[in-house]
Motif scaffolding. Structure first.
Motif, mmCIF file in Angstrom:
data_model
loop_
_atom_site.group_PDB
_atom_site.id
_atom_site.type_symbol
_atom_site.label_atom_id
_atom_site.label_comp_id
_atom_site.label_asym_id
_atom_site.label_seq_id
_atom_site.Cartn_x
_atom_site.Cartn_y
_atom_site.Cartn_z
ATOM 1 N N LEU A 177 -3.566 10.716 -3.622
ATOM 2 C CA LEU A 177 -4.253 10.219 -2.449
ATOM 3 C C LEU A 177 -5.498 11.048 -2.181
ATOM 4 O O LEU A 177 -5.533 12.244 -2.431
ATOM 5 N N GLN A 232 -0.719 -6.567 -4.063
ATOM 6 C CA GLN A 232 -1.326 -6.790 -5.364
ATOM 7 C C GLN A 232 -1.665 -8.259 -5.585
ATOM 8 O O GLN A 232 -0.948 -9.158 -5.130
ATOM 9 N N VAL A 256 -4.781 2.656 0.647
ATOM 10 C CA VAL A 256 -4.722 3.675 -0.392
ATOM 11 C C VAL A 256 -6.006 3.592 -1.187
ATOM 12 O O VAL A 256 -6.367 2.534 -1.703
ATOM 13 N N GLN A 278 -0.557 2.440 -4.425
ATOM 14 C CA GLN A 278 -1.770 1.747 -4.861
ATOM 15 C C GLN A 278 -1.468 0.477 -5.639
ATOM 16 O O GLN A 278 -2.184 -0.525 -5.517
ATOM 17 N N HIS A 279 -0.398 0.475 -6.426
ATOM 18 C CA HIS A 279 -0.190 -0.613 -7.394
ATOM 19 C C HIS A 279 1.060 -1.454 -7.156
ATOM 20 O O HIS A 279 1.246 -2.459 -7.848
ATOM 21 N N HIS A 282 -9.232 4.004 -3.938
ATOM 22 C CA HIS A 282 -9.376 3.865 -5.380
ATOM 23 C C HIS A 282 -9.426 5.243 -6.033
ATOM 24 O O HIS A 282 -9.630 6.261 -5.387
ATOM 25 N N SER A 283 -9.272 5.251 -7.340
ATOM 26 C CA SER A 283 -9.143 6.516 -8.047
ATOM 27 C C SER A 283 -10.471 7.230 -8.212
ATOM 28 O O SER A 283 -11.527 6.618 -8.267
#
Length: 671
Positions: A667, A654, A28, A321-322, A30-31
């Motif tokens: 995404l 994580q 996934v 993602q988290h 990164h932002s």
């Protein structure tokens, strides 16, 4: 919950990674830089002051309770036993005061129709006519469950959305981890019949069974997210016994679409479909007190709400993602796989900057509860182990204070029983020592006047009534609130009062039994005993006398010995302990009788423990009730159902000792 509809919807671009992509390419991403529109955000007033306000209420209340205990012990000099009682009492009073003020705040806000987030009377909810623009998944993870119940509940949720204007925006997945081959075959046959009944809509309904059910429910949902999560903006997670109305599911999807910085919205699943006396008692109590308590909880947790594992909507991109959970180092109870994953996932989303909210409107979200005390305690045993594990996560880097409190209070909900049990045991030991010892009136060699034993009867009465207020005043206010605002939901004021009186009596009667069970569970967890997380009993069953006695013989024998000893040596203490001892002695009959369907149905006829969904049954529950009577499994060997194209994304694990990845809304195209 206040929502402004004039916002920009977040677009998602998806693609399948190429075969030669690296692991990082498949992960996934990164932002991107992203600033959500202010108009789209949930409005919270005085967010930073909420926990401070709670602290200013709880700390003085706890200090006052501790001072009253100190004043009771002080006149005759503090013994080691009394010092231990004082320390345990302070801890217990802190817990009680937090629950008390949560209830009081919830009562005030509910009474004056004030939203716990915005603190405004005018509440904005998503317009039911607003069309959905994103795709959403409804997922039901199952494991060795009763085939009839899961299929009927699953179909009820499907049909709630089939005829809606937004039907094309939803896909449905039954995610099976069933290991029992007979049940797995039954699921497949039942799903084949379901597809025939649904006709063309069956193209949006899928069944997947994992060959290897690694990491329990966490692994089940992770597999879904990695294979198909990229197709959807969010997923509504159902439990095996969940039922949700079409209006509620669409409402959740709108809230996610109209608030792009929100990753989790948790509803309050209300118990339904209970026939046994115990099941109806739990069901009634939840319907009576949950709105008030949830409102108080929402007031201080604001945008750091908890996730309860089901009947909630989760934005898939930030979840992937988290929320990839690692295996914790060390041995049980703090090491190994994270068991109560839902609390942790909510905390990790909030840690990364995403918002999580609790809806205090209880309509349209339902579940079922264990129908008897034995099954209820078995479920609690699993939760005790998972919640105590959270104590080892309190130091995770970047957690919000509210989430740390969720971890702490979740564990303390069970540890408090052991603390109370220890206080009663220490108090009894202290009283017996005093009763069997000759008092010393002259404690020094040249003392002129005797040192008389002093009993602070006034402080004892104040402390006793103060403790009773902490325990029972929130209940009384919950009853008053229901009488004022929604007595018709319980069959009228008289029916509500009868149910409330019976609920209070039953709560007092089973409290000692649950205290003993929880104390034993906590001790067993700390000494390293683990428990298997199996499917729970969901349908009503009457507990045989043999089973009831087996699960209560120790506690009843202990109560008899405790009662005889205190009655002989300290009759006054015996009278104070009598409510506790009665519940312990009568534990077996209480378990047996409260598991009776006949008694539960009789109470319903008498207007006791009546709830709104029995008076005004919603369409979703009616679908469930009717279908349960006509359920059948196909006799033909079905083919394995087809599934959507897999996107082969990766949900990264994580690192809890490091800061989380940056927040981002969706995404990103991997090509």
């Amino acid at each position: 919950m206040s929502i402004n509809h004039n916002n920009k919807h977040v677009a998602r671009v998806l693609s399948t990674p190429t075969q030669d992509s690296s692991n990082e390419d498949n992960a996934v991403p990164h932002s991107k830089s992203y600033v959500p529109s202010r108009a789209s955000q949930m409005f919270i007033k005085g967010e930073t002051m909420r926990l401070f306000i709670m602290a200013m209420l709880v700390i003085p209340s706890t200090a006052l309770a501790g001072w009253s205990l100190y004043e009771i012990f002080l006149p005759n000099g503090l013994t080691n036993l009394e010092i231990a009682q004082l320390g345990l009492g302070l801890t217990l009073f802190a817990w009680l005061c937090m629950a008390f003020w949560t209830g009081i705040i919830g009562f005030v806000l509910q009474l004056f129709n004030i939203d716990p987030l915005s603190l405004k009377k005018t509440l904005q909810t998503p317009d039911a006519q607003t069309p959905l623009h994103q795709r959403h998944a409804i997922v039901m993870p199952v494991y060795n469950e009763d085939t009839r119940r899961i299929m009927v509940g699953f179909e009820a949720c499907i049909r709630e959305l089939m005829d809606s204007a937004n039907a094309k925006q939803f896909d449905f997945y039954m995610l099976s981890d069933t290991r029992d081959m007979q049940k797995a075959d039954a699921e497949l046959r039942a799903f084949a019949r379901l597809q025939k009944r649904l006709g063309r809509f069956s193209q949006q309904v899928f069944y997947r069974r994992r060959e290897q059910n690694l990491h329990r429910k966490v692994g089940n949902l992770k597999d879904f997210c990695e294979r198909w999560g990229g197709h959807y903006e969010s997923m509504i997670v159902l439990d095996a016994d969940s039922v949700m109305s079409g209006e509620r599911m669409q409402d959740l999807a709108r809230r996610i679409e109209q608030n792009p910085d929100t990753a989790l919205v948790q509803t309050i699943p209300m118990p339904v479909r209970q026939n046994t006396f115990f099941g109806r008692f739990v069901q009634f109590a939840a319907h009576l007190y949950s709105p008030m308590l949830a409102t108080g909880l929402s007031f201080w947790q604001t945008d750091s709400a908890n996730y309860w594992g089901h009947n909630a909507i989760i934005r898939i991109a930030p979840f992937m993602q988290h929320c990839g959970l690692p295996t914790l180092e060390g041995r049980a109870p703090f090491g190994g796989e994270i068991l109560s994953h839902d609390f942790v996932e909510a905390a990790l989303l909030r840690r990364a900057g995403w918002q999580a909210y609790l809806l205090t409107d209880t309509t349209g979200s339902y579940e079922e509860v264990p129908s008897n005390i034995v099954d209820y305690a078995i479920r609690d045993r699993r939760w005790v182990q998972g919640n105590i594990q959270h104590l080892g996560l309190l130091n995770v880097k970047g957690l919000k204070t509210a989430n740390r409190l969720h971890f702490l209070f979740g564990a303390f909900a069970y540890i408090s029983s052991l603390i109370l049990f220890c206080m009663l045991a220490l108090g009894t030991a202290d009283a017996l020592i005093r009763a069997t010892s000759v008092p010393e009136f002259f404690v020094s060699e040249y003392q002129l006047f005797p040192s008389w034993q002093v009993a602070r009867q006034d402080m004892m009465m104040v402390t006793m009534w103060g403790t009773a207020a902490l325990l029972f005043l929130p209940k009384a206010l919950g009853i008053v609130l229901a009488l004022i605002k929604r007595s018709d939901e319980f069959g009228g004021a008289w029916s509500l009062l009868k149910g409330a009186a019976a609920e209070l009596l039953m709560a007092v009667l089973i409290a000692p039994l649950m205290m003993f069970y929880h104390s034993y569970f906590v001790i067993s967890v700390f000494v390293g005993h683990s428990v298997k997380w199996e499917a729970q009993e969901r349908e009503g069953r009457k507990v045989p006398w043999k089973v009831a006695i087996k699960h209560t013989q120790i506690i009843s024998c202990l109560a008899v010995a405790w009662g005889v000893t205190t009655f002989y040596f300290t009759p006054s203490l015996f009278m104070l302990l009598l409510p506790v001892l009665v519940g312990m002695v009568l534990a077996a009959p209480v378990i047996r009788l409260s598991s009776s369907d006949r008694l539960g149905v009789t109470m319903r006829k008498w207007g006791v423990f009546v709830i709104d969904q029995e008076i005004h049954e919603c369409k979703a529950l009616k679908r469930l009730r009717v279908a349960m009577s006509y359920f059948a499994i196909s006799q033909h060997k079905p083919q394995v159902p087809s599934l959507p194209v897999s996107l082969s994304l990766t949900m990264p694990e994580q690192v809890l000792s490091e800061k989380p990845l940056l927040m981002r809304p969706a995404l990103v195209n991997n090509v």
